[in-house]
Design a protein around this motif. Sequence first.
Motif, PDB file in Angstrom:
ATOM      1  N   THR A 113     -20.397   1.611 -44.935  1.00 51.16           N
ATOM      2  CA  THR A 113     -21.459   0.599 -44.968  1.00 51.16           C
ATOM      3  C   THR A 113     -20.902  -0.766 -45.342  1.00 51.16           C
ATOM      4  OG1 THR A 113     -23.170   2.217 -45.509  1.00 51.16           O
ATOM      5  CG2 THR A 113     -23.604  -0.078 -46.097  1.00 51.16           C
ATOM      6  N   ILE A 114     -20.118  -0.833 -46.407  1.00 52.51           N
ATOM      7  CA  ILE A 114     -19.561  -2.108 -46.859  1.00 52.51           C
ATOM      8  C   ILE A 114     -18.612  -2.672 -45.810  1.00 52.51           C
ATOM      9  CG2 ILE A 114     -18.012  -3.167 -48.550  1.00 52.51           C
ATOM     10  CD1 ILE A 114     -19.275  -1.406 -50.686  1.00 52.51           C
ATOM     11  N   ARG A 115     -17.802  -1.817 -45.245  1.00 56.80           N
ATOM     12  CA  ARG A 115     -16.842  -2.265 -44.224  1.00 56.80           C
ATOM     13  C   ARG A 115     -17.578  -2.835 -43.003  1.00 56.80           C
ATOM     14  NH1 ARG A 115     -13.661   2.433 -43.452  1.00 56.80           N
ATOM     15  NH2 ARG A 115     -12.249   1.754 -45.122  1.00 56.80           N
ATOM     16  N   GLN A 116     -18.609  -2.149 -42.545  1.00 56.47           N
ATOM     17  CA  GLN A 116     -19.356  -2.604 -41.376  1.00 56.47           C
ATOM     18  C   GLN A 116     -20.115  -3.887 -41.677  1.00 56.47           C
ATOM     19  OE1 GLN A 116     -19.149  -1.136 -38.271  1.00 56.47           O
ATOM     20  NE2 GLN A 116     -20.187  -3.034 -37.651  1.00 56.47           N
ATOM     21  N   ARG A 117     -20.695  -3.948 -42.874  1.00 52.20           N
ATOM     22  CA  ARG A 117     -21.461  -5.146 -43.230  1.00 52.20           C
ATOM     23  C   ARG A 117     -20.555  -6.355 -43.393  1.00 52.20           C
ATOM     24  NH1 ARG A 117     -25.595  -2.629 -46.690  1.00 52.20           N
ATOM     25  NH2 ARG A 117     -26.579  -2.002 -44.730  1.00 52.20           N
ATOM     26  N   PHE A 118     -19.324  -6.134 -43.841  1.00 54.44           N
ATOM     27  CA  PHE A 118     -18.356  -7.225 -43.936  1.00 54.44           C
ATOM     28  C   PHE A 118     -18.165  -7.877 -42.567  1.00 54.44           C
ATOM     29  CE2 PHE A 118     -13.925  -8.619 -43.407  1.00 54.44           C
ATOM     30  CZ  PHE A 118     -13.814  -9.546 -44.431  1.00 54.44           C
ATOM     31  N   HIS A 119     -18.106  -7.086 -41.514  1.00 55.65           N
ATOM     32  CA  HIS A 119     -17.915  -7.629 -40.170  1.00 55.65           C
ATOM     33  C   HIS A 119     -19.226  -8.163 -39.585  1.00 55.65           C
ATOM     34  CE1 HIS A 119     -13.745  -6.364 -39.809  1.00 55.65           C
ATOM     35  NE2 HIS A 119     -14.079  -5.191 -40.332  1.00 55.65           N
ATOM     36  N   ASP A 120     -20.323  -7.452 -39.813  1.00 59.63           N
ATOM     37  CA  ASP A 120     -21.596  -7.866 -39.219  1.00 59.63           C
ATOM     38  C   ASP A 120     -22.149  -9.142 -39.847  1.00 59.63           C
ATOM     39  OD1 ASP A 120     -21.427  -5.660 -37.633  1.00 59.63           O
ATOM     40  OD2 ASP A 120     -22.923  -4.482 -38.731  1.00 59.63           O
ATOM     41  N   LYS A 121     -21.942  -9.308 -41.134  1.00 58.98           N
ATOM     42  CA  LYS A 121     -22.544 -10.427 -41.866  1.00 58.98           C
ATOM     43  C   LYS A 121     -21.526 -11.506 -42.226  1.00 58.98           C
ATOM     44  CE  LYS A 121     -26.556  -8.363 -42.040  1.00 58.98           C
ATOM     45  NZ  LYS A 121     -27.708  -8.868 -41.241  1.00 58.98           N
ATOM     46  N   TYR A 122     -20.362 -11.448 -41.654  1.00 57.54           N
ATOM     47  CA  TYR A 122     -19.300 -12.367 -42.074  1.00 57.54           C
ATOM     48  C   TYR A 122     -19.765 -13.826 -42.022  1.00 57.54           C
ATOM     49  CZ  TYR A 122     -14.766 -14.363 -42.921  1.00 57.54           C
ATOM     50  OH  TYR A 122     -13.724 -15.060 -43.493  1.00 57.54           O
ATOM     51  N   ALA A 123     -19.586 -14.529 -43.153  1.00 59.18           N
ATOM     52  CA  ALA A 123     -19.898 -15.957 -43.320  1.00 59.18           C
ATOM     53  C   ALA A 123     -21.384 -16.251 -43.446  1.00 59.18           C
ATOM     54  CB  ALA A 123     -19.307 -16.803 -42.200  1.00 59.18           C
ATOM     55  N   VAL A 124     -22.248 -15.235 -43.405  1.00 56.16           N
ATOM     56  CA  VAL A 124     -23.674 -15.480 -43.645  1.00 56.16           C
ATOM     57  C   VAL A 124     -23.870 -15.740 -45.133  1.00 56.16           C
ATOM     58  CG1 VAL A 124     -25.996 -14.509 -43.529  1.00 56.16           C
ATOM     59  CG2 VAL A 124     -24.355 -14.045 -41.698  1.00 56.16           C
ATOM     60  N   GLN A 125     -24.615 -16.783 -45.464  1.00 55.39           N
ATOM     61  CA  GLN A 125     -24.808 -17.173 -46.852  1.00 55.39           C
ATOM     62  C   GLN A 125     -25.444 -16.055 -47.669  1.00 55.39           C
ATOM     63  OE1 GLN A 125     -24.086 -20.570 -48.335  1.00 55.39           O
ATOM     64  NE2 GLN A 125     -22.713 -20.126 -46.628  1.00 55.39           N
ATOM     65  N   SER A 126     -24.934 -15.869 -48.878  1.00 55.00           N
ATOM     66  CA  SER A 126     -25.448 -14.856 -49.788  1.00 55.00           C
ATOM     67  C   SER A 126     -25.226 -15.332 -51.214  1.00 55.00           C
ATOM     68  CB  SER A 126     -24.730 -13.522 -49.574  1.00 55.00           C
ATOM     69  OG  SER A 126     -24.927 -12.653 -50.671  1.00 55.00           O
ATOM     70  N   PRO A 127     -26.116 -14.996 -52.141  1.00 54.32           N
ATOM     71  CA  PRO A 127     -25.900 -15.390 -53.537  1.00 54.32           C
ATOM     72  C   PRO A 127     -24.825 -14.563 -54.229  1.00 54.32           C
ATOM     73  CG  PRO A 127     -27.911 -14.097 -53.349  1.00 54.32           C
ATOM     74  CD  PRO A 127     -27.420 -14.329 -51.946  1.00 54.32           C
TER      75      PRO A 127
END
Length: 550
Positions: free
Chosen positions: A439-453
């Motif tokens: 999950t973390i690995r996939q989200r790293f690629h899917d959400k890369y550079a999307v703003q997050s707190p």
Amino acid sequence: MTLNPLDDPFYYLNNFQRVLAWLEQRYADVLNRQEQQFIADFGRLPRASQALLVRMVMRKGLHFRLGKLQYPEIGDSAEAAEPLLALGWVDERAPLSIDDLFEVLLKPEIVQCFGALIEQPKAKKPQWLAALRERFDDPRTFNDWYPALDDRLLSLSIMDLADRLRLMFFGNLYQDWSEFVLADLGIFTYENVEFCAESRGLRSRDDLEAYLYLHQCQQRFEAGEDVTQVVEQIHALQTANPWLEQRRGKLLFQLGQHCERVADWPTALAIYRQCRYAGARLRLIRVLERCAEFQLALELASHAEQAPESAAEHQQLLRVLPRLRRKLGGAPASRSKAREVERLDLTLERVDPALSVECLVQAHLDDPRGPVHYVENSLINSLFGLLCWPAIFAPLPGAFFHPFQRGPADLLSEDFHARRADLFQACLAELADGRYVATIRQRFHDKYAVQSPFVFWAVLTEALLEQALACLPAEHLKLWFERLLQDIKANRAGMPDLIQFWPQQKTYRMIEVKGPGDRLQDNQLRWLEFCREHQMAVTVCYVQWAGPEG
């Protein structure tokens, strides 16, 4: 092929029209008659006039030389300004103070305007202004100030209205129109959250007026108005909005801190006694102690000890209570000995003064078989942010209300976790069965550079992520993540500076670095204690400099 919005020369106008449409759709019941009329009239203007007004609204200040309002897509700015002048949205006879005048005139123009009154032609504008301010204390129109200048000055008359529209859209006054451009350029990318009907930053006209009222109170304080008068004005506000109550409390807390800095103890006491903001109770205890009201301070501290509002308050109370009892003649309290933490002492050459002590320790300890990363708060927060992304960005009422939010508006609210308890539980459950790695690995690629707190994209490389997933035990991740959720504001800071991985052994250690004369801060002490309590590998590295600086 995706078109770049900035390719359209009227991109800024398109963005402004987007805001107006958004407000008409979502804030129709909050808009007053003036704002509704503005939106209707704006829609009927020629495109060039619309564009000129938006250019002025998005620029800094209220006063603009017509000669400097030249844009190829607008064409004749004087012609475009005529409908704006007719509506009263722009004024060319607005009274200007001499300070305003100096903002819009160049140095040679000031010399020509005031002639012999400029006694030091080589001085700077602020020096001229200081010398002339007492002679010219009455405002005049631009033309009256400088009738010989062949230019016109246009002054915005609707900036307050534009700020109210901006406030309704963003739910705050610190974000501005540049958010659109930064997003269009791809500098910032935001999560695409579905907005429910109840998701509005300001739920009513009363909320809007209350926000502006508190903002004006803060401006009066910053301008030097008497603190007691500002406090009275803040208390006079009536609101049932919990979010605005939080803002009121924060502002009062800031005023209390100011009074402490200037040693105005009576006013600080009065403010803290009526303030419910986190930390105000502890500040009240400390001010009572400064005023030698030891018995009152002890009673309040003892009451607070029964139900501390946070780990940070409890930590401070453990220091305050023995001191107060001692001042009241009590027996010295036996202090529990702090548990030992592994210590590493290094003596290093300060090869480059520009490099931080953390970077020097990182370079010294780094090894191909045990790479060291300077992560501080970034790694644990980022892993938490990636795993719990669905819970953090859940479209709950009051959490998201415009497309440019880095995180939910209620992130630091007391009920942030409680409102999403099931969602967070589902995310953390992945730590029990190993799903979290994928999950973390996939989200790293899917959400890369999307703003997050929580996610620090500038630090979290793929190599660091893979080493962390391989070496950090799931049970440790769970403990860290649960601690974050207990108090996000306090616990997402104070983590050790460095982390060293041994991928072959699938182990790690965290390293807090302290240079000469530096000491552990309270939030760092709390994290170290937490790690020791749960048998996590953590070391404090104390550095001394070799040579003369040592």
